[in-house]
Write a protein that holds these residues in place. Structure first.
Motif, PDB file in Angstrom:
ATOM      1  N   UNK A   1      36.871  23.422  43.872  1.00 19.47           N
ATOM      2  CA  UNK A   1      37.832  23.913  42.884  1.00 19.47           C
ATOM      3  C   UNK A   1      39.080  23.047  42.853  1.00 19.47           C
ATOM      4  N   UNK A   2      39.544  22.605  44.023  1.00 19.42           N
ATOM      5  CA  UNK A   2      40.731  21.745  44.077  1.00 19.42           C
ATOM      6  C   UNK A   2      40.499  20.442  43.328  1.00 19.42           C
ATOM      7  N   UNK A   3      39.245  19.970  43.320  1.00 20.10           N
ATOM      8  CA  UNK A   3      38.908  18.730  42.629  1.00 20.10           C
ATOM      9  C   UNK A   3      38.898  18.893  41.113  1.00 20.10           C
ATOM     10  N   UNK A   4      39.112  20.091  40.625  1.00 25.40           N
ATOM     11  CA  UNK A   4      39.136  20.351  39.189  1.00 25.40           C
ATOM     12  C   UNK A   4      40.551  20.524  38.665  1.00 25.40           C
ATOM     13  N   UNK A   5      41.537  20.186  39.478  1.00 24.48           N
ATOM     14  CA  UNK A   5      42.936  20.337  39.092  1.00 24.48           C
ATOM     15  C   UNK A   5      43.664  19.011  39.266  1.00 24.48           C
ATOM     16  N   UNK A   6      44.733  18.829  38.524  1.00 22.02           N
ATOM     17  CA  UNK A   6      45.529  17.616  38.674  1.00 22.02           C
ATOM     18  C   UNK A   6      46.420  17.684  39.908  1.00 22.02           C
ATOM     19  N   UNK A   7      46.801  18.891  40.325  1.00 29.07           N
ATOM     20  CA  UNK A   7      47.701  19.058  41.467  1.00 29.07           C
ATOM     21  C   UNK A   7      46.981  19.073  42.802  1.00 29.07           C
ATOM     22  N   UNK A   8      45.690  19.411  42.797  1.00 34.00           N
ATOM     23  CA  UNK A   8      44.956  19.596  44.041  1.00 34.00           C
ATOM     24  C   UNK A   8      45.086  21.001  44.597  1.00 34.00           C
ATOM     25  N   UNK A   9      45.810  21.870  43.908  1.00 31.97           N
ATOM     26  CA  UNK A   9      45.962  23.261  44.340  1.00 31.97           C
ATOM     27  C   UNK A   9      44.977  24.125  43.564  1.00 31.97           C
ATOM     28  N   UNK A  10      43.926  24.636  44.214  1.00 32.98           N
ATOM     29  CA  UNK A  10      42.899  25.394  43.476  1.00 32.98           C
ATOM     30  C   UNK A  10      43.435  26.675  42.859  1.00 32.98           C
TER      31      UNK A  10
ATOM     32  N   UNK B   1      52.677  17.650  49.755  1.00 32.53           N
ATOM     33  CA  UNK B   1      53.381  18.147  48.580  1.00 32.53           C
ATOM     34  C   UNK B   1      52.771  19.415  47.995  1.00 32.53           C
ATOM     35  N   UNK B   2      51.876  20.069  48.749  1.00 33.62           N
ATOM     36  CA  UNK B   2      51.346  21.353  48.317  1.00 33.62           C
ATOM     37  C   UNK B   2      49.958  21.307  47.742  1.00 33.62           C
ATOM     38  N   UNK B   3      49.344  20.128  47.632  1.00 39.64           N
ATOM     39  CA  UNK B   3      47.959  20.040  47.197  1.00 39.64           C
ATOM     40  C   UNK B   3      47.020  20.357  48.348  1.00 39.64           C
ATOM     41  N   UNK B   4      45.790  19.875  48.282  1.00 40.47           N
ATOM     42  CA  UNK B   4      44.808  20.135  49.322  1.00 40.47           C
ATOM     43  C   UNK B   4      44.111  18.844  49.732  1.00 40.47           C
ATOM     44  N   UNK B   5      43.729  18.789  51.018  1.00 39.31           N
ATOM     45  CA  UNK B   5      42.992  17.663  51.576  1.00 39.31           C
ATOM     46  C   UNK B   5      41.802  18.201  52.343  1.00 39.31           C
ATOM     47  N   UNK B   6      40.642  17.578  52.170  1.00 34.30           N
ATOM     48  CA  UNK B   6      39.434  17.956  52.901  1.00 34.30           C
ATOM     49  C   UNK B   6      39.298  17.055  54.116  1.00 34.30           C
ATOM     50  N   UNK B   7      39.182  17.665  55.302  1.00 30.67           N
ATOM     51  CA  UNK B   7      39.101  16.881  56.536  1.00 30.67           C
ATOM     52  C   UNK B   7      37.909  17.333  57.368  1.00 30.67           C
ATOM     53  N   UNK B   8      37.359  16.399  58.123  1.00 33.30           N
ATOM     54  CA  UNK B   8      36.324  16.694  59.110  1.00 33.30           C
ATOM     55  C   UNK B   8      36.984  16.799  60.473  1.00 33.30           C
TER      56      UNK B   8
ATOM     57  N   UNK C   1      59.433  19.372  51.437  1.00 32.01           N
ATOM     58  CA  UNK C   1      60.046  20.556  50.838  1.00 32.01           C
ATOM     59  C   UNK C   1      59.424  20.888  49.487  1.00 32.01           C
ATOM     60  N   UNK C   2      58.922  19.879  48.781  1.00 30.56           N
ATOM     61  CA  UNK C   2      58.319  20.117  47.463  1.00 30.56           C
ATOM     62  C   UNK C   2      57.106  21.024  47.533  1.00 30.56           C
ATOM     63  N   UNK C   3      56.505  21.172  48.724  1.00 26.24           N
ATOM     64  CA  UNK C   3      55.367  22.090  48.869  1.00 26.24           C
ATOM     65  C   UNK C   3      55.787  23.525  48.606  1.00 26.24           C
ATOM     66  N   UNK C   4      57.103  23.800  48.675  1.00 25.79           N
ATOM     67  CA  UNK C   4      57.586  25.138  48.374  1.00 25.79           C
ATOM     68  C   UNK C   4      57.289  25.567  46.963  1.00 25.79           C
ATOM     69  N   UNK C   5      57.145  24.611  46.041  1.00 22.77           N
ATOM     70  CA  UNK C   5      56.823  24.942  44.657  1.00 22.77           C
ATOM     71  C   UNK C   5      55.433  25.542  44.516  1.00 22.77           C
ATOM     72  N   UNK C   6      54.532  25.179  45.420  1.00 27.15           N
ATOM     73  CA  UNK C   6      53.152  25.658  45.339  1.00 27.15           C
ATOM     74  C   UNK C   6      52.904  26.889  46.189  1.00 27.15           C
ATOM     75  N   UNK C   7      53.869  27.232  47.070  1.00 32.48           N
ATOM     76  CA  UNK C   7      53.692  28.387  47.955  1.00 32.48           C
ATOM     77  C   UNK C   7      53.863  29.688  47.178  1.00 32.48           C
ATOM     78  N   UNK C   8      53.208  30.741  47.660  1.00 35.08           N
ATOM     79  CA  UNK C   8      53.327  32.065  47.064  1.00 35.08           C
ATOM     80  C   UNK C   8      54.302  32.873  47.916  1.00 35.08           C
ATOM     81  N   UNK C   9      55.509  33.143  47.410  1.00 33.04           N
ATOM     82  CA  UNK C   9      56.570  33.759  48.193  1.00 33.04           C
ATOM     83  C   UNK C   9      56.690  35.253  47.919  1.00 33.04           C
ATOM     84  N   UNK C  10      57.034  36.058  48.938  1.00 27.59           N
ATOM     85  CA  UNK C  10      57.331  37.469  48.711  1.00 27.59           C
ATOM     86  C   UNK C  10      58.692  37.603  48.027  1.00 27.59           C
TER      87      UNK C  10
END
Length: 654
Positions: free
Chosen positions: A131-140, A210-217, A518-527
């Protein structure tokens, strides 16, 4: 340019594979291409929700292209079923871990097979990567927007599936799965640490800087693949050096030890090595701020390996140990496992080839990534609402009675970071120095910083107001750091000193979270902190609650639209300071126990002055001081997920 050519050339080369996946593939794209919006051709779907181990009790929410929703909850094996009658493709499915300790898993469906039988739609680490690979941001999670979801195309998900299969080629081969045509969404599997589940066991989807996603082994987490709609087929993840179930016996062994109330090296063999030591303790519970009494009756789940590595000639692994207390409260421990020269034969004939060695530290210290959102309710020009990111460095004072100060060096730190005692009541950890130090402080020196959160990155939330870090500070980097240059699971050296500045020893500490900007804060879901009368008065001078207070009820909310993806809040802290003559009086306080879920999407807890994070009252007659000239008060909603600490801070500075 090269990446675009590689990716564009895939379609022509794999046309036959596209046709093979066309009947049961999933996914889409928010980029170019026509929408694949269409009525579902089957009336129900079902599958398995797993991140290696099955996620029991996970809440699923399905959103279709028109915005219609359906929900389900997984059983003990991670299985679920949903009716999709009269719903419109494509579908976005998100599964929220019941414990809240792991990030949500995602799956996208662009096409379903015809017929009345339930179609298989899994929700796993692999489908999240897809799903992350279907977005420009990497955030599914961007695909939760119906406007974005409706643009998903079948061709895009087929191409992403082929790309993912190529990235996973070594792991698929290791587990006997043909790499051509493997569909992580539509192929049924059993969460038993073999086959497809073993592949899921061996990888992680981590948050990028920056709030996207990375796949790691776990074989080589430093060589991860950034996930977005530009991801190409060039990278191939390494296969791990041990089978996926190599640590599985530990779950039953640790559960048996917990049932007996003994999680120490002497009584919990062979799970714990005879030389086990972690955070200065030979007891697994004590090493993580718990007691054996608290852990009595705890049930441990399957360990998750985050990284294999070698140190001093030993083959080691950074592992995550999930558990559930007898009360039902979930938790996670991070530890170090080692390969045994001679495997141990267990009752029933099973072989244990690894045990828990611990970090071998003689001192208690924890270090993880941290991300903050800081909101100010005052009008001071230099108080700018902002995101901040860096490291959370926790050194408890009670567990380190001879430690007066400590320095930290490692990736992302241009100079040593120093921690020392502070005068605030109601806290039980060292705090960062006010200013940058070049030598260990000597008693009775203290700091007034009142924080263990080191900041290497910051970003203002407003386009009209900018924040600049203090020119000389012990808790801000002299210059902002790009966390993308900090390796995943970095090791830091912590050096400890006594009250006279004499070195006591050192520890090597691994950060189990990914380094963030700090820019990852834009992608976080905050209470959302609820600014009711009490909260507003507590943070406003001249009101009734601006006077000294012994406790305050705090309420916050999360979305109630059926898609609550906020980081769970597991504790709340209040910090208050006041000028008393020429000195600064500081009192902290924490909430005790789990928060109350008062209504849908709303939570409440009480924070008491002088109570530390363990729930211990550290002082008597020590209220939060009155909010007056030169004073400050802050309310912090604190939580953690996937090795990252989150702090939502609302503050008034006079």
């Amino acid at each position: 340019m090269h990446r675009s050519i590689v990716r564009g050339g895939i379609a022509a080369a794999v046309a036959s594979v596209l046709l093979q996946l066309g009947g049961c593939g999933s996914g889409g794209d928010s980029g170019t291409g026509s929408s694949s919006t269409a009525p579902a051709t089957t009336t129900s779907i079902g599958g398995t929700v797993a991140a290696g181990s099955a996620l029991a009790g996970a809440k699923l929410t399905l959103i279709d292209a028109s915005g219609a929703r359906a929900t389900a909850t997984t059983d003990t094996q991670g299985a679920y079923s949903l009716s999709v009658k009269n719903m419109t493709l494509p579908f976005f499915i998100v599964a929220k871990d019941a414990s809240g300790l792991s990030a949500p898993l995602v799956s996208v469906v662009a096409k379903l097979p015809a017929g009345s039988a339930p179609a298989v739609v899994n929700v796993t680490t692999l489908t999240t990567a897809l799903a992350a690979m279907l977005t420009s941001s990497g955030n599914p999670l961007d695909l939760a927007s119906t406007g974005t979801l409706a643009k998903v195309t079948l061709q895009a998900v087929q191409l992403a599936t082929i790309t993912l299969d190529t990235i996973l080629a070594n792991l698929l081969q290791q587990n006997g799965i043909p790499s051509a045509g493997f569909d992580p969404v539509g192929v049924a599997f059993t969460p038993n640490h073999s086959g497809a589940d073993a592949v899921i066991d061996s990888v992680s989807v981590v948050t990028s800087a920056n709030g996207g996603r990375t796949l790691v082994s776990n074989a080589a987490p430093g060589a991860g693949v950034a996930l977005n709609n530009k991801t190409a087929m060039g990278a191939v993840l390494a296969a791990p050096p041990a089978p996926a179930n190599y640590l599985e016996p530990l779950a039953a062994l640790l559960t048996a030890c917990a049932a007996n109330g003994t999680l120490n090296a002497a009584s919990c063999t062979p799970a714990l090595d005879a030389s086990f030591k972690e955070n200065g303790s030979t007891d697994l519970a004590g090493a993580h701020g718990l007691t054996d009494a608290q852990m009595t009756g705890a049930v441990f789940g399957s360990p998750k390996t985050l990284a294999f590595f070698t140190r001093n000639g030993k083959q080691l692994a950074l592992v995550q140990l999930p558990f559930t207390l007898a009360s039902g409260q979930p938790g996670l421990l991070y530890s170090i496992a080692q390969a045994l020269a001679t495997p141990v034969t267990l009752a029933g004939g099973a072989q244990l080839g690894w045990d828990l060695l611990g970090d071998q530290s003689s001192f208690a210290v924890a270090l993880t990534s941290q991300l903050q959102r800081r909101t100010f309710v005052d009008t001071r020009l230099n108080d700018v609402n902002r995101y901040e990111a860096g490291l959370d460095i926790t050194i408890p004072t009670a567990a380190n009675p001879n430690v007066y100060s400590a320095s930290v060096t490692g990736p992302g730190l241009a100079a040593p970071v120093w921690l020392m005692p502070h005068a605030a009541s109601g806290d039980n950890t060292l705090a960062l120095a006010d200013t940058a130090l070049s030598a260990p402080p000597v008693a009775p020196a203290t700091t007034s910083s009142n924080t263990s959160l080191y900041r290497w990155s910051w970003q203002s939330l407003s386009s009209t107001a900018s924040f600049s870090a203090p020119a000389s500070s012990g808790y801000y980097a002299a210059q902002a750091v790009d966390a993308g240059s900090v390796p995943l699971y970095s090791t830091y050296t912590v050096t400890f000193y006594d009250r006279n500045g004499v070195q006591l020893g050192q520890s090597s500490v691994i950060n189990p979270g990914s380094a963030l900007n700090a820019s990852a804060g834009n992608a976080a879901q905050w209470p959302t902190l609820i600014m009711n009368d009490a909260t507003t008065q507590f943070l406003t001078p001249g009101t009734a609650l601006a006077a000294a207070q012994y406790a305050l009820s705090i309420t916050w909310s999360t979305p109630v639209d059926g898609l609550d993806l906020t980081v769970p809040v597991n504790s709340v802290q209040i910090q208050a300071s006041a000028l008393a003559g020429s000195s600064l009086q500081q009192v902290n306080g924490f909430s005790a126990g789990q928060p109350n879920n008062t209504t849908a999407g709303q939570y409440q807890t009480t924070v008491s002055a002088g109570v530390d994070s363990s729930g211990t009252q550290t002082c008597t007659n020590c209220p939060f001081p009155a909010l007056a000239t030169g004073g400050s008060r802050s309310i912090q909603l604190r939580g953690g997920q996937s090795g990252i600490a989150y702090y939502d801070v609302t503050q008034f500075n006079d």
